[in-house]
Design an enzyme around this catalytic site. Structure first.
Site, PDB file in Angstrom:
ATOM      1  N   LEU A 107       0.851  -1.180   0.000  1.00 18.46           N
ATOM      2  CA  LEU A 107       0.000   0.000   0.000  1.00 18.46           C
ATOM      3  C   LEU A 107       0.889   1.232   0.000  1.00 18.46           C
ATOM      4  O   LEU A 107       1.948   1.249   0.627  1.00 18.46           O
ATOM      5  CB  LEU A 107      -0.909   0.028   1.234  1.00 18.46           C
ATOM      6  CG  LEU A 107      -2.012  -1.026   1.313  1.00 18.46           C
ATOM      7  CD1 LEU A 107      -2.720  -0.914   2.661  1.00 18.46           C
ATOM      8  CD2 LEU A 107      -3.008  -0.852   0.177  1.00 18.46           C
TER       9      LEU A 107
ATOM     10  N   PRO B  39       4.463   8.260   1.440  1.00 14.74           N
ATOM     11  CA  PRO B  39       4.819   7.590   0.187  1.00 14.74           C
ATOM     12  C   PRO B  39       6.274   7.112   0.175  1.00 14.74           C
ATOM     13  O   PRO B  39       7.128   7.642   0.890  1.00 14.74           O
ATOM     14  CB  PRO B  39       4.593   8.694  -0.864  1.00 14.74           C
ATOM     15  CG  PRO B  39       3.641   9.656  -0.235  1.00 14.74           C
ATOM     16  CD  PRO B  39       3.968   9.626   1.228  1.00 14.74           C
ATOM     17  N   SER B  40       6.517   6.100  -0.651  1.00 18.81           N
ATOM     18  CA  SER B  40       7.857   5.544  -0.872  1.00 18.81           C
ATOM     19  C   SER B  40       8.493   5.009   0.401  1.00 18.81           C
ATOM     20  O   SER B  40       9.715   4.918   0.511  1.00 18.81           O
ATOM     21  CB  SER B  40       8.780   6.593  -1.509  1.00 18.81           C
ATOM     22  OG  SER B  40       8.237   7.069  -2.723  1.00 18.81           O
ATOM     23  N   ARG B  41       7.667   4.671   1.366  1.00 10.36           N
ATOM     24  CA  ARG B  41       8.128   4.139   2.654  1.00 10.36           C
ATOM     25  C   ARG B  41       8.983   5.148   3.428  1.00 10.36           C
ATOM     26  O   ARG B  41       9.718   4.770   4.346  1.00 10.36           O
ATOM     27  CB  ARG B  41       8.894   2.820   2.462  1.00 10.36           C
ATOM     28  CG  ARG B  41       8.032   1.663   1.944  1.00 10.36           C
ATOM     29  CD  ARG B  41       6.903   1.363   2.929  1.00 10.36           C
ATOM     30  NE  ARG B  41       6.126   0.196   2.578  1.00 10.36           N
ATOM     31  CZ  ARG B  41       4.961   0.235   1.909  1.00 10.36           C
ATOM     32  NH1 ARG B  41       4.471   1.401   1.509  1.00 10.36           N
ATOM     33  NH2 ARG B  41       4.297  -0.866   1.647  1.00 10.36           N
ATOM     34  N   LEU B  42       8.894   6.422   3.085  1.00  7.09           N
ATOM     35  CA  LEU B  42       9.603   7.470   3.826  1.00  7.09           C
ATOM     36  C   LEU B  42       8.670   7.998   4.919  1.00  7.09           C
ATOM     37  O   LEU B  42       8.277   9.174   4.926  1.00  7.09           O
ATOM     38  CB  LEU B  42      10.067   8.582   2.877  1.00  7.09           C
ATOM     39  CG  LEU B  42      11.033   8.138   1.777  1.00  7.09           C
ATOM     40  CD1 LEU B  42      11.399   9.305   0.872  1.00  7.09           C
ATOM     41  CD2 LEU B  42      12.300   7.534   2.409  1.00  7.09           C
TER      42      LEU B  42
END
Length: 213
Positions: free
Chosen positions: A10, A189-192
């Site tokens: 996700l 977003p982007s696992r940040l």
């Protein structure tokens, strides 16, 4: 067919979080997020995953329900003779996680527990439904039983013994979690992801910092 778990992903993007966005007090910030979770109609917003450790250092975890936030402490109730009760008696430290996926949020709390005053447990116990109060007497929580009929029989026995007023069992009551480390996680977003950590200082104030995701 085998499950392809690696492809389940996700992308989180609903909100942001920084230390400057957060209240000075960690528990006040938690209460703010809890109110937002309730307002968003998150499923079981008070469900918390608690981890305890026994005298051998072996951890175990389970879900319980938060029942109060009072004087900077988080309160839950259980059977003192249960596995978690025995573990907390041997090692009074606890780790707690709340996960509210609808808001893409997680809160992690660490600290020490202490039993609440008997009169506090009495007051909460009296507020429970009658069947729940009988259940607290009927269930010798975490002990092995031969079948469900054992519970039914014990519940019927205690129901006959306490047809109206059910006193609180001496083995059942509340714990107050006194936090010293609280982390707020906001999916990004982007696992940040945004992570804000509160650590309790010697002067009883909280220090806020940002953690790498």
């Amino acid at each position: 067919m085998p499950l392809n778990l690696a492809d389940i992903r996700l992308e989180y993007s609903k909100k942001e979080l920084s230390p400057d966005d957060c209240l000075p007090d960690a528990v006040a910030q938690f209460e703010l997020w809890l109110h937002e979770a309730i307002a968003a109609e998150v499923i079981e917003p008070t469900a918390m995953h608690i981890a305890t450790v026994d005298e051998h250092g072996r951890p175990s975890a389970r879900i319980v329900l938060l029942k109060g936030v009072e004087s900077g402490q988080l309160v839950f109730y259980t059977n003192y003779h249960s596995r978690k009760g025995r573990q907390l008696a041997a090692n009074p430290y606890i780790a707690v996680t709340f996960f509210w996926p609808e808001l893409e949020r997680q809160v992690r709390i660490e600290g020490k527990v202490q039993p609440v005053a008997p009169e506090v447990s009495d007051e909460y116990f009296a507020s429970r439904p009658y069947t729940s109060r009988i259940g607290a007497w009927a269930s010798e929580q975490s002990s092995e039983i031969d079948g469900k009929s054992v519970l039914v029989t014990r519940a019927a026995t205690f129901g006959l013994k306490h047809p109206l007023n059910v006193p609180r069992p001496p083995h059942w009551g509340g714990y107050a979690i006194v936090p010293d480390r609280v982390e707020f996680w906001q999916g990004r977003p982007s696992r940040l992801h945004d992570r804000v950590l509160y650590t309790l200082q010697e002067d009883a104030g909280w220090r806020r910092s940002r953690l790498a995701p």
